[in-house]
Enzyme design. Structure first.
Site, PDB file in Angstrom:
ATOM      1  N   HIS A 129      -8.531   0.643  -4.000  1.00  0.00           N
ATOM      2  CA  HIS A 129      -9.445   0.419  -2.863  1.00  0.00           C
ATOM      3  C   HIS A 129     -10.189   1.721  -2.599  1.00  0.00           C
ATOM      4  CE1 HIS A 129      -9.611  -0.654   1.757  1.00  0.00           C
ATOM      5  NE2 HIS A 129     -10.813  -0.572   1.210  1.00  0.00           N
ATOM      6  N   MET A 187     -11.304  -6.299   5.681  1.00  0.00           N
ATOM      7  CA  MET A 187     -10.539  -5.286   6.424  1.00  0.00           C
ATOM      8  C   MET A 187     -10.125  -5.858   7.772  1.00  0.00           C
ATOM      9  SD  MET A 187     -10.228  -2.513   4.567  1.00  0.00           S
ATOM     10  CE  MET A 187      -9.277  -1.728   5.870  1.00  0.00           C
ATOM     11  N   ASP A 239      -6.390  -6.656   4.470  1.00  0.00           N
ATOM     12  CA  ASP A 239      -5.821  -5.312   4.443  1.00  0.00           C
ATOM     13  C   ASP A 239      -5.896  -4.670   5.818  1.00  0.00           C
ATOM     14  OD1 ASP A 239      -5.017  -2.765   3.732  1.00  0.00           O
ATOM     15  OD2 ASP A 239      -6.801  -2.312   2.536  1.00  0.00           O
ATOM     16  N   GLY A 240      -4.709  -4.298   6.338  1.00  0.00           N
ATOM     17  CA  GLY A 240      -4.651  -3.538   7.580  1.00  0.00           C
ATOM     18  C   GLY A 240      -3.855  -4.227   8.670  1.00  0.00           C
ATOM     19  N   SER A 276       0.855  -1.190   0.000  1.00  0.00           N
ATOM     20  CA  SER A 276       0.000   0.000   0.000  1.00  0.00           C
ATOM     21  C   SER A 276       0.889   1.237   0.000  1.00  0.00           C
ATOM     22  CB  SER A 276      -0.888   0.019   1.242  1.00  0.00           C
ATOM     23  OG  SER A 276      -1.423   1.320   1.394  1.00  0.00           O
ATOM     24  N   HIS A 315      -1.235  -1.390  -4.227  1.00  0.00           N
ATOM     25  CA  HIS A 315      -2.518  -1.142  -3.558  1.00  0.00           C
ATOM     26  C   HIS A 315      -2.651   0.364  -3.341  1.00  0.00           C
ATOM     27  CE1 HIS A 315      -5.978  -2.277  -1.042  1.00  0.00           C
ATOM     28  NE2 HIS A 315      -5.586  -1.304  -0.219  1.00  0.00           N
ATOM     29  N   ASP A 356      -5.004   3.422  -1.892  1.00  0.00           N
ATOM     30  CA  ASP A 356      -6.089   3.704  -0.951  1.00  0.00           C
ATOM     31  C   ASP A 356      -6.693   5.081  -1.213  1.00  0.00           C
ATOM     32  OD1 ASP A 356      -6.145   1.366   0.822  1.00  0.00           O
ATOM     33  OD2 ASP A 356      -4.075   1.936   1.261  1.00  0.00           O
ATOM     34  N   MET A 414     -12.464   3.910  -0.661  1.00  0.00           N
ATOM     35  CA  MET A 414     -13.117   4.153   0.631  1.00  0.00           C
ATOM     36  C   MET A 414     -13.846   5.483   0.502  1.00  0.00           C
ATOM     37  SD  MET A 414      -9.993   2.786   2.976  1.00  0.00           S
ATOM     38  CE  MET A 414      -8.848   2.916   1.610  1.00  0.00           C
ATOM     39  N   MET A 435      -9.406   7.741  -0.264  1.00  0.00           N
ATOM     40  CA  MET A 435     -10.269   8.096   0.890  1.00  0.00           C
ATOM     41  C   MET A 435     -10.871   9.482   0.674  1.00  0.00           C
ATOM     42  SD  MET A 435      -7.921   6.833   4.045  1.00  0.00           S
ATOM     43  CE  MET A 435      -6.931   5.329   3.957  1.00  0.00           C
ATOM     44  N   GLY A 463      -3.336   4.168   7.855  1.00  0.00           N
ATOM     45  CA  GLY A 463      -2.325   3.119   7.879  1.00  0.00           C
ATOM     46  C   GLY A 463      -1.775   2.990   9.292  1.00  0.00           C
TER      47      GLY A 463
END
Ligand code: DX5
Ligand code: ZN
Length: 224
Positions: free
Chosen positions: A66, A137, A175-176, A8, A33, A35, A68, A37, A144
């Site tokens: 991804h 998740m 993920d996470g 990520s 990956h 992210d 969000m 947001m 992160g």
């Protein structure tokens, strides 16, 4: 299938982004990956399709995007045009999930659905046959560097059972908070793709951290 590693970029040093992307290009990682947001579905804001488009120019591996964000259906075509290869929307943001999955597939991208830690895996029963990927998740989305939620492991196992029941090729992504300390357990439960931000980019030798995660043998767990 050997499991995939998806670093990520959220945890990368964005003041030297081209060299961070080059590091992933030259490593044993499989995907990037990304992210996205919006400050609405999740409390944080990162970047949008404009940045994805620029990363696409220098990335030599598939872009796993991804989303969000609320109302992701408004932006799916734009993220595909920007270069997304996998587009994952959150279950919690899609009142018309079936339609949204179809919309992703019509763009030619692989379609994924992400589940927050509180969202039941069983809710995917009616759409699992349409999905290329389900993202479990293992932290609450938005940041992160958070602590891994161990309850995610039995959820992966439950999802694996659903996939076996429907005999689909759906990949399970986690993920996470993933690092060497828990990656093997994730794989044993049935994960196919491991996303990792901090444990890769904050490591002294990120390429080595990727290799170490890639090298974990996928031993079958007793319940599979
Ligand atoms: C969290 C993101 C994750 C995050 C992972 O909302 O979806 O992809 O960047 O980062 P780490 O590995 O640091 O938890
Ligand atoms: Zn993510």
């Amino acid at each position: 299938m050997k499991h995939l590693i998806a670093p990520s970029l959220l945890a990368a040093d964005w003041s030297k982004l081209p060299s961070e992307v080059a590091l992933v290009n030259e490593s044993e990682a499989d995907w990037f990956h990304l992210d996205v947001m919006d400050g609405r579905f999740v409390p944080n804001i990162t970047f949008g399709m404009f940045v994805v488009e620029h990363i696409k120019k220098i990335a030599q591996k598939p872009l796993d995007v991804h989303l969000m964000i609320l109302e992701p259906e408004k932006y799916i075509d734009a993220f595909r045009a920007a270069g997304a290869d996998v587009i994952t929307v959150h279950y919690e943001t899609c009142p018309h999930l079936h339609r949204t999955i179809q919309q992703i597939k019509e763009t030619g991208a692989k379609a994924g659905v992400a589940l927050n830690p509180h969202t039941s895996v069983a809710l995917l029963e009616e759409v699992i046959e349409l999905l290329d990927l389900v993202l479990i998740m293992s932290v609450n989305p938005g940041f992160g560097g958070q602590k891994f939620i161990y309850q995610s492991i039995p959820r992966v196992r439950q999802l694996k059972e659903l996939i076996i029941k429907h005999n689909t090729e759906t990949l399970i992504e986690m993920d996470g908070g993933i690092g060497l300390q828990n990656a093997e357990k994730c794989l044993q439960a049935g994960a196919d793709v491991l996303v990792a931000g901090s444990s890769i980019f904050k490591a002294t030798h990120p390429a080595q951290a990727i290799s170490d995660m890639k090298a974990i043998p996928k031993t079958r767990a007793w319940w599979v």
